[in-house]
Design a protein around this motif. Structure first.
Motif, PDB file in Angstrom:
ATOM      1  N   ALA A 140       0.806  -1.228   0.000  1.00  0.00           N
ATOM      2  CA  ALA A 140       0.000   0.000   0.000  1.00  0.00           C
ATOM      3  C   ALA A 140       0.836   1.275   0.000  1.00  0.00           C
ATOM      4  CB  ALA A 140      -0.992   0.040   1.166  1.00  0.00           C
ATOM      5  N   ALA A 141       2.170   1.165  -0.045  1.00  0.00           N
ATOM      6  CA  ALA A 141       3.006   2.374  -0.018  1.00  0.00           C
ATOM      7  C   ALA A 141       2.990   3.078  -1.366  1.00  0.00           C
ATOM      8  CB  ALA A 141       4.444   2.013   0.350  1.00  0.00           C
ATOM      9  N   ASP A 142       3.024   4.413  -1.334  1.00  0.00           N
ATOM     10  CA  ASP A 142       3.239   5.214  -2.533  1.00  0.00           C
ATOM     11  C   ASP A 142       4.562   5.948  -2.373  1.00  0.00           C
ATOM     12  OD1 ASP A 142       2.742   7.331  -0.794  1.00  0.00           O
ATOM     13  OD2 ASP A 142       0.707   7.671  -1.529  1.00  0.00           O
ATOM     14  N   SER A 143       4.894   6.817  -3.312  1.00  0.00           N
ATOM     15  CA  SER A 143       6.218   7.451  -3.298  1.00  0.00           C
ATOM     16  C   SER A 143       6.451   8.315  -2.064  1.00  0.00           C
ATOM     17  CB  SER A 143       6.420   8.286  -4.568  1.00  0.00           C
ATOM     18  OG  SER A 143       5.469   9.335  -4.637  1.00  0.00           O
ATOM     19  N   LYS A 145       5.317   7.769   1.052  1.00  0.00           N
ATOM     20  CA  LYS A 145       5.665   6.884   2.168  1.00  0.00           C
ATOM     21  C   LYS A 145       7.051   6.279   1.963  1.00  0.00           C
ATOM     22  CE  LYS A 145       0.845   5.719   3.204  1.00  0.00           C
ATOM     23  NZ  LYS A 145       0.177   6.470   2.130  1.00  0.00           N
ATOM     24  N   GLU A 146       7.375   5.952   0.717  1.00  0.00           N
ATOM     25  CA  GLU A 146       8.709   5.411   0.428  1.00  0.00           C
ATOM     26  C   GLU A 146       9.795   6.449   0.720  1.00  0.00           C
ATOM     27  OE1 GLU A 146       8.461   4.217  -3.653  1.00  0.00           O
ATOM     28  OE2 GLU A 146       6.609   3.120  -3.267  1.00  0.00           O
ATOM     29  N   LEU A 147       9.519   7.703   0.394  1.00  0.00           N
ATOM     30  CA  LEU A 147      10.486   8.769   0.663  1.00  0.00           C
ATOM     31  C   LEU A 147      10.735   8.891   2.167  1.00  0.00           C
ATOM     32  CD1 LEU A 147      12.195  11.037  -0.597  1.00  0.00           C
ATOM     33  CD2 LEU A 147      10.203  12.551  -0.357  1.00  0.00           C
ATOM     34  N   LYS A 148       9.670   8.788   2.968  1.00  0.00           N
ATOM     35  CA  LYS A 148       9.818   8.801   4.426  1.00  0.00           C
ATOM     36  C   LYS A 148      10.700   7.646   4.890  1.00  0.00           C
ATOM     37  CE  LYS A 148       5.687  10.930   6.470  1.00  0.00           C
ATOM     38  NZ  LYS A 148       4.493  10.631   7.319  1.00  0.00           N
ATOM     39  N   LEU A 149      10.400   6.452   4.372  1.00  0.00           N
ATOM     40  CA  LEU A 149      11.180   5.276   4.755  1.00  0.00           C
ATOM     41  C   LEU A 149      12.650   5.458   4.393  1.00  0.00           C
ATOM     42  CD1 LEU A 149      11.478   2.346   5.716  1.00  0.00           C
ATOM     43  CD2 LEU A 149      10.729   1.603   3.443  1.00  0.00           C
ATOM     44  N   LEU A 150      12.901   6.025   3.235  1.00  0.00           N
ATOM     45  CA  LEU A 150      14.277   6.216   2.777  1.00  0.00           C
ATOM     46  C   LEU A 150      15.032   7.183   3.680  1.00  0.00           C
ATOM     47  CD1 LEU A 150      16.519   5.813   0.684  1.00  0.00           C
ATOM     48  CD2 LEU A 150      15.473   7.657  -0.665  1.00  0.00           C
ATOM     49  N   LYS A 151      14.462   8.340   3.934  1.00  0.00           N
ATOM     50  CA  LYS A 151      15.197   9.383   4.663  1.00  0.00           C
ATOM     51  C   LYS A 151      15.241   9.125   6.159  1.00  0.00           C
ATOM     52  CE  LYS A 151      12.627  12.937   3.456  1.00  0.00           C
ATOM     53  NZ  LYS A 151      12.024  14.303   3.394  1.00  0.00           N
ATOM     54  N   GLN A 152      14.236   8.425   6.707  1.00  0.00           N
ATOM     55  CA  GLN A 152      14.186   8.240   8.155  1.00  0.00           C
ATOM     56  C   GLN A 152      14.767   6.904   8.608  1.00  0.00           C
ATOM     57  OE1 GLN A 152      10.086   8.862   9.315  1.00  0.00           O
ATOM     58  NE2 GLN A 152      10.121  11.021   8.744  1.00  0.00           N
ATOM     59  N   ARG A 153      14.907   5.957   7.681  1.00  0.00           N
ATOM     60  CA  ARG A 153      15.344   4.638   8.142  1.00  0.00           C
ATOM     61  C   ARG A 153      16.413   4.000   7.265  1.00  0.00           C
ATOM     62  NH1 ARG A 153      15.053   1.009  11.728  1.00  0.00           N
ATOM     63  NH2 ARG A 153      14.389  -1.151  11.480  1.00  0.00           N
ATOM     64  N   GLU A 182       8.713  15.507  -7.713  1.00  0.00           N
ATOM     65  CA  GLU A 182       9.426  16.090  -6.581  1.00  0.00           C
ATOM     66  C   GLU A 182       9.858  15.010  -5.589  1.00  0.00           C
ATOM     67  OE1 GLU A 182      11.186  18.715  -3.918  1.00  0.00           O
ATOM     68  OE2 GLU A 182      10.727  18.852  -6.065  1.00  0.00           O
ATOM     69  N   ASN A 183       8.984  14.016  -5.347  1.00  0.00           N
ATOM     70  CA  ASN A 183       9.366  12.909  -4.464  1.00  0.00           C
ATOM     71  C   ASN A 183      10.570  12.166  -5.028  1.00  0.00           C
ATOM     72  OD1 ASN A 183       7.296  13.480  -2.680  1.00  0.00           O
ATOM     73  ND2 ASN A 183       5.898  11.964  -3.534  1.00  0.00           N
ATOM     74  N   TRP A 184      10.550  11.912  -6.320  1.00  0.00           N
ATOM     75  CA  TRP A 184      11.675  11.229  -6.964  1.00  0.00           C
ATOM     76  C   TRP A 184      12.950  12.081  -6.874  1.00  0.00           C
ATOM     77  CZ3 TRP A 184       8.556   9.692 -11.945  1.00  0.00           C
ATOM     78  CH2 TRP A 184       7.847   8.514 -11.692  1.00  0.00           C
ATOM     79  N   ILE A 190      18.754  12.747  -1.639  1.00  0.00           N
ATOM     80  CA  ILE A 190      19.147  12.041  -0.416  1.00  0.00           C
ATOM     81  C   ILE A 190      20.281  11.076  -0.728  1.00  0.00           C
ATOM     82  CG2 ILE A 190      18.377  10.344   1.295  1.00  0.00           C
ATOM     83  CD1 ILE A 190      15.599  11.658   1.136  1.00  0.00           C
ATOM     84  N   GLY A 191      20.191  10.402  -1.864  1.00  0.00           N
ATOM     85  CA  GLY A 191      21.274   9.510  -2.271  1.00  0.00           C
ATOM     86  C   GLY A 191      22.572  10.251  -2.493  1.00  0.00           C
TER      87      GLY A 191
END
Length: 472
Positions: A140-143, A145-153, A182-184, A190-191
Motif C-alpha cells: 500500500a506504499a506510494d512514493s 511513504k517510500e520517501l519517508k522510509l528512505l530518509k528516516q530509516r 518532486e518525491n523522486w 538524499i542519495g
C-alpha cells in the motif's frame, strides 16, 4: 508447494452449494496445476460467475491463505533473510523500495519476488565483493511513504544503491505528476547527500503499455479503479506525464521506464491491474539487472563501502515535538502456564494513549530470534495471549490486515484486502509455541510504523527496547 489445510466451521448450505466445484478444484490441485496465490485466484476466476460468494469462502477455508506461509519477515521488519544493521565489510548493499508489487504480493516465495530474483542473478556474478539485496517494499506504499522510509530509516543502514519502483499506487492515490517528480527528485538528492546511487523505475500497469492482453487481463483493466473509485484507465494521460517527468530527472544514477516491459508476452502476466505472477517478476528483474549492472560494476575499481551507521536503542522518542513512550508489561494471569503481554504507546506531551498504532515486534532470547511480526491496534493497546507449548515454531493466531500483513487486535477496525471494506476483528490475538516456555530474560525490540491514523506511516519511531523476565 506446502499447503496448510484449515477446515473451519463450514456452513452447511455453503458446503452443499460448493461440493461439485470443490471436487473439481481438488482434482485440479492434486494434478499440480495450482500453486500458491495464483491457484486460489485462478480457482476464483473459474467460478467468478457463481452467485454464491460462499464458494470462494469454502475454497479459502479449505486451502488456507497460502501466500502468508511464503512470507518471512526478518528482525528488522523487512521481507526476506536477516541482515546486520551494521553493513559487513566488503559488502555492496541494495535496497529495493516500492509498494506491494515490490514487496511481492502474489509471489510464491521470498525468492520469487523482484528482490529475490535480483539476489539470485547477482550471485552468479563475481564482483570481488559480496552483494546484499534487501526487499524494502511495503504493501500500500506510494512514493511519499517510500520517501519517508528512505530518509528516516534506510539511510541508517548504509545503502550503496536504492531502487524505487513506483507508479501504480501514486496513480490510484491521485498524486499529481509534479508531486511525484518532486518525491523522486528528493530521493535522488538524499542519495547524493549520503553517498549512494538512486535508480527510479516507473512500473508496468495492465492496459498502460502495448502488451496484447489476455481475456482475464482485459477484465482487470476494465475493473481497475483509483482509490476514489474512478476508472483507472481514465488516468492514462497522467501516467504518460509521469513517464515524461521521469525522463527529465538528471540527478539520479539512472531512470528506467518499464511501462512496456511485457509487450512481447502473450501469456497472462498480471493477476490484477498491477500485481504480477512469478513470471512477471522474472521479466522485470532481468530488465532491471541489465540496467544496474554497470552501476554495481563500477565499485570494482574502488571497493569503498560505508559501514559506520548504527541505530540506538531507546525507550522514548520525539515525533513532531511530542514525546512518545512505548511500554511493555507482563500482566497477571490466573493460569500457571499462560502469560499475557500488554504493549501500549503513550504521548507524554498530551498525556493520552496514541491511537491507530502499527507495531513491528521482534522477540528474542539469548540472541535467538523467536518472533518477527506486525500488529495493529486501533486504541494503541496491544494484548497478546501467550500460550507456551513444546511446538518448535511460534504461531500467531488472529485476523490479518492488508497493510504490512499486520495481525489485528480484537475490536479494531481494519481492511483485510487491498480494496476491501473495513471489518472489525473478533479474534483475540494469541501466540502459541516456544515463547516463554522456559524462564529467562526475553528482549522486545519495537518499532512503530503508523500512529494517529492507519494512513500516517512513520519510520523514525524505532529502537524501543524492553526486557521481560520470566521465572521458571
Amino acid at each position: 508447494m506446502k499447503s496448510n489445510i484449515k477446515i473451519s466451521a463450514l456452513v452447511g448450505v455453503a458446503l452443499l452449494s460448493s461440493l461439485a466445484i470443490l471436487v473439481l478444484f481438488l482434482d485440479t490441485y492434486s494434478a499440480g496445476l495450482l500453486t500458491s496465490e495464483r491457484g486460489i485466484l485462478d480457482a476464483e476466476n473459474i467460478f467468478e460467475q457463481n452467485p454464491k460468494q460462499a464458494t470462494v469462502d469454502v475454497l479459502r477455508n479449505l486451502l488456507g491463505d497460502s501466500k502468508d506461509d511464503a512470507i518471512n519477515i526478518n528482525s528488522l521488519g523487512f521481507r526476506g533473510n536477516e541482515f546486520f544493521k551494521i553493513k559487513p565489510d566488503m559488502t555492496y548493499r541494495i535496497f529495493m523500495l516500492g509498494g506491494s508489487p515490490m514487496f511481492g504480493y502474489g509471489a510464491s516465495s521470498d525468492e520469487t519476488t523482484i528482490p529475490g530474483y535480483m539476489q539470485e542473478f547477482l550471485n552468479e556474478e563475481d564482483f570481488g565483493f559480496d552483494i546484499e539485496v534487501i526487499n524494502s517494499g511495503i504493501q500500500a506504499a506510494d512514493s511519499s511513504k517510500e520517501l519517508k522510509l528512505l530518509k528516516q530509516r534506510l539511510v541508517t543502514f548504509s545503502p550503496d544503491l536504492v531502487i524505487m519502483y513506483d507508479g501504480w499506487n501514486d496513480l490510484r492515490s491521485n498524486v499529481s505528476p509534479n508531486e511525484l517528480k518532486e518525491n523522486w527528485r528528493q530521493a535522488c538528492e538524499i542519495g547524493n547527500e549520503n553517498n549512494f546511487d538512486t535508480v527510479i523505475v516507473l512500473q508496468p500497469i495492465a492496459g498502460f503499455g502495448s502488451k496484447k492482453l489476455t481475456q482475464q487481463e482485459s477484465e482487470y483493466v476494465k475493473a481497475g479503479k483509483s482509490y476514489s473509485e474512478k476508472p483507472l484507465l481514465e488516468s492514462l494521460p497522467v501516467y504518460q506525464q509521469y513517464a515524461k517527468n521521469l525522463s527529465e530527472i538528471k540527478t539520479c544514477a539512472k531512470t528506467i521506464d518499464l511501462r512496456n516491459v511485457f509487450d512481447g508476452e502473450t501469456d497472462t502476466i498480471y493477476f490484477d491491474q498491477g500485481h504480477v505472477y512469478d513470471q512477471g517478476n522474472v521479466i522485470v528483474t532481468k530488465s532491471l539487472y541489465n540496467e544496474i549492472l554497470p552501476i554495481i560494476s563500477k565499485n570494482k575499481e574502488f571497493n569503498i563501502f560505508e559501514t559506520e551507521k548504527e541505530l540506538a536503542s531507546v525507550t522514548t522518542s520525539m515525533y513532531n515535538d511530542r514525546e512518545i513512550v512505548v511500554n511493555v508489561e507482563l500482566l497477571p494471569s490466573t493460569e500457571i502456564d499462560n502469560k499475557k503481554i500488554k504493549i501500549s504507546t503513550y504521548d507524554k506531551t498530551s498525556e493520552k494513549n496514541v491511537q491507530d498504532v502499527t507495531y513491528f515486534l521482534s522477540i528474542s532470547k539469548n540472541n535467538e530470534n523467536l518472533l518477527n511480526s506486525y500488529f495493529f491496534t486501533q486504541d494503541g493497546v496491544l494484548i497478546l495471549d501467550v500460550q507456551p507449548s513444546d511446538e518448535p515454531s511460534i504461531n500467531v493466531i488472529g485476523e490479518v490486515q492488508y497493510d504490512n500483513n499486520a495481525y489485528v487486535m480484537q475490536g479494531s477496525k481494519y481492511s483485510a484486502e487491498m480494496f476491501g471494506d473495513d471489518l472489525t476483528s473478533i479474534t483475540p490475538l494469541q501466540l502459541t509455541g516456544s515463547t516463554f516456555n522456559t524462564g529467562g530474560t526475553y528482549t522486545f525490540d519495537i518499532e512503530l510504523r503508523t500512529i494517529d491514523s492507519r494512513g500516517n506511516w512513520v519510520y523514525n519511531l524505532s529502537g524501543f527496547h524492553h526486557e521481560v523476565i520470566i521465572e521458571n
